[in-house]
Design an enzyme around this catalytic site. Sequence first.
Site, PDB file in Angstrom:
ATOM      1  N   CYS A   4      30.418  47.376  39.682  1.00 45.55           N
ATOM      2  CA  CYS A   4      29.225  47.707  40.430  1.00 45.55           C
ATOM      3  C   CYS A   4      28.068  47.665  39.456  1.00 45.55           C
ATOM      4  CB  CYS A   4      29.345  49.119  40.991  1.00 45.55           C
ATOM      5  SG  CYS A   4      30.903  49.392  41.869  1.00 45.55           S
ATOM      6  N   GLY A  46      33.289  51.167  37.565  1.00 46.07           N
ATOM      7  CA  GLY A  46      34.586  51.220  36.885  1.00 46.07           C
ATOM      8  C   GLY A  46      35.621  51.863  37.782  1.00 46.07           C
ATOM      9  N   LYS A  77      35.928  26.548  43.901  1.00 45.21           N
ATOM     10  CA  LYS A  77      34.536  26.536  44.390  1.00 45.21           C
ATOM     11  C   LYS A  77      34.527  26.523  45.906  1.00 45.21           C
ATOM     12  CE  LYS A  77      32.487  27.498  41.798  1.00 45.21           C
ATOM     13  NZ  LYS A  77      33.000  27.772  40.506  1.00 45.21           N
ATOM     14  N   GLU A 108      35.764  29.855  47.440  1.00 46.84           N
ATOM     15  CA  GLU A 108      34.851  30.968  47.150  1.00 46.84           C
ATOM     16  C   GLU A 108      33.678  31.017  48.125  1.00 46.84           C
ATOM     17  OE1 GLU A 108      34.429  32.076  42.481  1.00 46.84           O
ATOM     18  OE2 GLU A 108      33.773  30.082  43.003  1.00 46.84           O
ATOM     19  N   LYS A 161      29.932  38.702  40.634  1.00 40.72           N
ATOM     20  CA  LYS A 161      29.759  37.782  39.505  1.00 40.72           C
ATOM     21  C   LYS A 161      30.388  38.326  38.234  1.00 40.72           C
ATOM     22  CE  LYS A 161      27.136  34.260  37.726  1.00 40.72           C
ATOM     23  NZ  LYS A 161      28.153  33.278  38.065  1.00 40.72           N
TER      24      LYS A 161
HETATM   25  C1  G6P Z   1      34.255  36.300  38.694  1.00 37.58           C
HETATM   26  C2  G6P Z   1      33.179  35.301  39.032  1.00 37.58           C
HETATM   27  C3  G6P Z   1      33.597  33.909  38.557  1.00 37.58           C
HETATM   28  C4  G6P Z   1      33.910  33.937  37.075  1.00 37.58           C
HETATM   29  C5  G6P Z   1      34.944  35.005  36.727  1.00 37.58           C
HETATM   30  C6  G6P Z   1      35.028  35.217  35.231  1.00 37.58           C
HETATM   31  O1  G6P Z   1      35.394  36.041  39.450  1.00 37.58           O
HETATM   32  O2  G6P Z   1      32.936  35.295  40.424  1.00 37.58           O
HETATM   33  O3  G6P Z   1      32.539  32.998  38.800  1.00 37.58           O
HETATM   34  O4  G6P Z   1      34.400  32.687  36.690  1.00 37.58           O
HETATM   35  O5  G6P Z   1      34.572  36.259  37.295  1.00 37.58           O
HETATM   36  O6  G6P Z   1      33.819  35.752  34.790  1.00 37.58           O
HETATM   37  P1  G6P Z   1      33.246  35.588  33.336  1.00 37.58           P
HETATM   38  O7  G6P Z   1      31.937  36.318  33.354  1.00 37.58           O
HETATM   39  O8  G6P Z   1      34.250  36.243  32.425  1.00 37.58           O
HETATM   40  O9  G6P Z   1      33.097  34.135  33.052  1.00 37.58           O
END
Ligand code: G6P
Length: 606
Positions: free
Chosen positions: A2, A99, A483, A486, A601
């Site tokens: 969050c 967390g 992709k 998602e 994200k």
């Molecule tokens: C989430 C995001 C993905 C990303 C993954 C790893 O699932 O939606 O787009 O690839 O986390 O995140 P990071 O910040 O470690 O690349």
Amino acid sequence: MCGIVGILGTKPVAIDIVDALRRLEYRGYDSAGIATVENGLLDRRRAEGKLRNLETRLMSEPLKGHVGIGHTRWATHGRPTEVNAHPHMTDKVSVVHNGIIENYRDLKEDLTAKGHIFQTETDTEVVVHLITDEMRQGRKPVEATQRALGMLRGAFALAIIFAGEDNLMIGARQGSPLAIGHGQGEMYLGSDAIALAPFTDTITYLEEGDWCVMTRTSVQIFDRDNRAVERPSIKSVASSLLVDKGNYRHFMLKEIHEQPEVISHTLGNYIDMAAGCVKFPSMGIDLAGVTRVTISACGTAYYAGVVAKYWIEKYARVPVEIDIASEFRYREVPLAPGGLSVFVSQSGETADTLEALRYCKRNGQIIAAVVNVRTSTIAREANAVLPTLAGPEIGVASTKAFTSQLSVLACLAIAIGRARGTIDAAKEQELVKALTELPRHVATMLHDESFYEGLAHEISKARDVLYLGRGVNYPIAMEGALKLKEISYIHAEGYAAGELKHGPIALIDENVPVIVVAPEDDLFDKTVSNMQEVAARGGQIVLISDAPKEKAGCRLLAHIKMPKAHPFTNPLLYAVPVQLLAYHTAVFMGTDVDQPRNLAKSVTVE
Ligand code: G6P
């Protein structure tokens, strides 16, 4: 995971908190809420769904307090309802949390036995009741919080305010990031510096186990043993990174279009274009002595790692072990000391990737981090940071971060190969030249997207979509499928083309589009044979290739004609059409492209 914010301000803070939360929505958007202290009393507004729902609520029922906390949620414990939305509070204390409190069940049982009444399904609510319990026993807010923190297990970043305390906020960090922002007579807390960028560029990052006591003019930081500690303040560059969509309909589309520039920018950091060689930072790593590489990451970053495995094994002749971080960290992988471990992460905060990194560190590995956020925890804990220069990526589905990660990893493969003598100067020049031509090729893919709009119409009718690829392009098939699922919510799977006949072929009929990622390289003919197997069963084939469509030898639903590039750089180039196909399908279907349901994200929980 969050996003959390806290402001000790000199005027009503709710509007500024909303502003900061907007920049944290990438961390989750299941619900949002704000609490402030007004005339000594805690009051809050919360709303299910996106931040705009909370804004609407605040318009009719404003909050006027000068000290406040805010939260944007990605639900872990408890459904994404208003009741479960943060801030949680009693009459004494209000808390926002990022967390997971792992021992919340035990704590809840004890507190319930003491007469505390819980209203939510969340783990966070125990924090509120723990502090309240301590305060009911006569303890002041700081001591009560210190004692409560000592009882918590798991991962947390917390911002806490108290009834009757107009000039006090407490923050705590264990496993989830938290930054303090120092203003002029104001003080801030935020999950990252970007959230605080409009207010201040002077930032202090709390370290693992730290907690802090803040007023408008002071901050005291304590470590996990409650010893007062000093942590440095730095000038954040986050304000220069604030972004908007420009003329693009979505951040994702803008970020897809930024790729020629960010690839070029990133490559510029690792190659000497004029000399035609890699200029890799020394990193304190003896690349010539590398005999084994381990790579770990999550999501899209993991697929970048899989491409790197093919590259490093082919060009540097070093065996590469790769696994998704959530598996790697628990597998008890045997590691000989001195190996090179590479962690790939856009955010640099992904909990599983961070823990995999710590496992490797404990086991004597040299840690290199390919990260987009240089101030992130993964960057700070690595021995060597290999930054991707993609700029902030806002769309939840990763695009330009992925191709930037591939750019860095391509250079790393060349650097290890050169250091070990498995490629000579001429080969290095050839590969570097291929990389320098890449931004131009990517740009040609972005000139006209009308073709994808038509194709998206066809793909949107499907319930399942298969993506096939071979060799170094197999991970691009997996990334393409990721992709699509998602952002369009169509079920999609990426398969190694040769594996098709061992299962997925059973799915194929005239309703299943099969996207084949097949540059005309030395494996092309093999993939063409797999395509025939699909065609024979009525599958609808979309061929993404630089080969003329006649070479498919079967009827195609569509042919995405690719520019001819060096096979080395094809994974980077072929990432673009799979992004565009997913994007236009999602737009056609009317989904929330930048903030798809249930995703976030930055994933700072296990
Ligand atoms: C989430 C995001 C993905 C990303 C993954 C790893 O699932 O939606 O787009 O690839 O986390 O995140 P990071 O910040 O470690 O690349």
